[in-house]
Write a protein that holds these residues in place. Structure first.
Motif, short mmCIF file in Angstrom:
data_model
loop_
_atom_site.label_atom_id
_atom_site.label_comp_id
_atom_site.label_asym_id
_atom_site.label_seq_id
_atom_site.Cartn_x
_atom_site.Cartn_y
_atom_site.Cartn_z
N THR A 68 0.80 -1.22 0.00
CA THR A 68 0.00 0.00 0.00
C THR A 68 0.84 1.27 0.00
O THR A 68 0.29 2.36 -0.03
N TYR A 72 -0.37 5.02 -4.53
CA TYR A 72 -1.61 4.95 -5.28
C TYR A 72 -2.81 5.12 -4.36
O TYR A 72 -2.82 4.63 -3.24
N LYS A 73 -3.80 5.80 -4.86
CA LYS A 73 -5.03 6.05 -4.12
C LYS A 73 -6.17 5.29 -4.79
O LYS A 73 -6.07 4.89 -5.94
N HIS A 74 -7.24 5.12 -4.06
CA HIS A 74 -8.42 4.45 -4.60
C HIS A 74 -9.32 5.45 -5.32
O HIS A 74 -10.44 5.74 -4.91
N HIS A 75 -8.79 6.00 -6.43
CA HIS A 75 -9.56 6.89 -7.29
C HIS A 75 -10.61 6.08 -8.04
O HIS A 75 -10.51 4.85 -8.14
N THR A 78 -9.93 2.63 -10.11
CA THR A 78 -8.80 1.87 -9.56
C THR A 78 -9.21 0.42 -9.35
O THR A 78 -10.30 0.13 -8.88
N GLY A 106 -13.50 9.11 -5.74
CA GLY A 106 -12.81 7.90 -5.29
C GLY A 106 -13.32 7.45 -3.94
O GLY A 106 -14.22 8.06 -3.36
N SER A 107 -12.73 6.36 -3.45
CA SER A 107 -13.06 5.81 -2.12
C SER A 107 -11.79 5.79 -1.30
O SER A 107 -11.17 4.75 -1.08
N TYR A 108 -11.40 6.96 -0.85
CA TYR A 108 -10.09 7.14 -0.22
C TYR A 108 -10.01 6.56 1.18
O TYR A 108 -8.90 6.37 1.70
N HIS A 109 -11.14 6.19 1.77
CA HIS A 109 -11.09 5.52 3.07
C HIS A 109 -10.48 4.12 2.95
O HIS A 109 -10.08 3.52 3.94
N ASP A 111 -7.66 3.59 1.23
CA ASP A 111 -6.21 3.77 1.13
C ASP A 111 -5.54 3.30 2.41
O ASP A 111 -5.99 3.58 3.52
#
Length: 154
Positions: A68, A72-75, A78, A106-109, A111
């Motif tokens: 992790t 990279y982020k959960h854009h 992704t 995105g769903s950045y929670h 990450d």
């Protein structure tokens, strides 16, 4: 429902190699998008049939280490891998399943807990179409959504 293309990240080697290995082995062919959470994700690589369980048994049980820290982020778009179990302090990934983020932007929670290993570069409209199917209990689509064929493009 259509096709889409995913670009895999080079610097996430275990997840990239695993996805390519399973694709070349034909593992994903005939599996399903078995979890659909509207405006969040579509999750694929599983099925409720004996053939998928047999393929998993033949390939073997293994987990992937988290990766992790590549930035990279959960854009939206992704592709990432879910953890294998709820009691999983090392956040090891299930090698047989994947999810694609639909949330905009995105769903950045997610990450730091899951490993992004690629992104949809073509056909996000198909991903969105899958994300709109009617679902039943457990977010399983009311009508099966199959992955007919997955292939590696060089």
């Amino acid at each position: 429902m259509g096709s889409f293309t995913i670009q895999l990240y080079d610097n996430v080697p275990y997840h990239k190699a695993n996805f390519i290995f399973l694709t070349r082995a034909g593992y994903f062919d005939g599996t399903q998008f078995h979890r659909v959470v509207e405006n969040f994700i579509i999750q694929g690589g599983n099925a409720d049939d004996k053939a998928t369980a047999d393929r998993r048994r033949k390939i073997g049980r293994y987990l992937l280490p988290p990766d992790t820290r590549k930035g990279y982020k959960h854009h939206r778009g992704t592709i990432s891998m879910p953890s294998s179990e709820s009691d999983n302090p090392h956040k090891l990934a299930s090698p047989y399943e994947f999810f694609i983020v639909v949330t905009n932007p995105g769903s950045y929670h997610l990450d730091g807990d899951f490993t992004p290993f690629g992104k949809v570069i073509q056909g996000m409209d198909v991903v969105d179409k899958i994300n709109k199917v009617r679902v039943g209990k457990g977010d399983w689509p009311a009508k099966n959504v199959y992955i007919e064929k997955a292939e590696v493009l060089e």
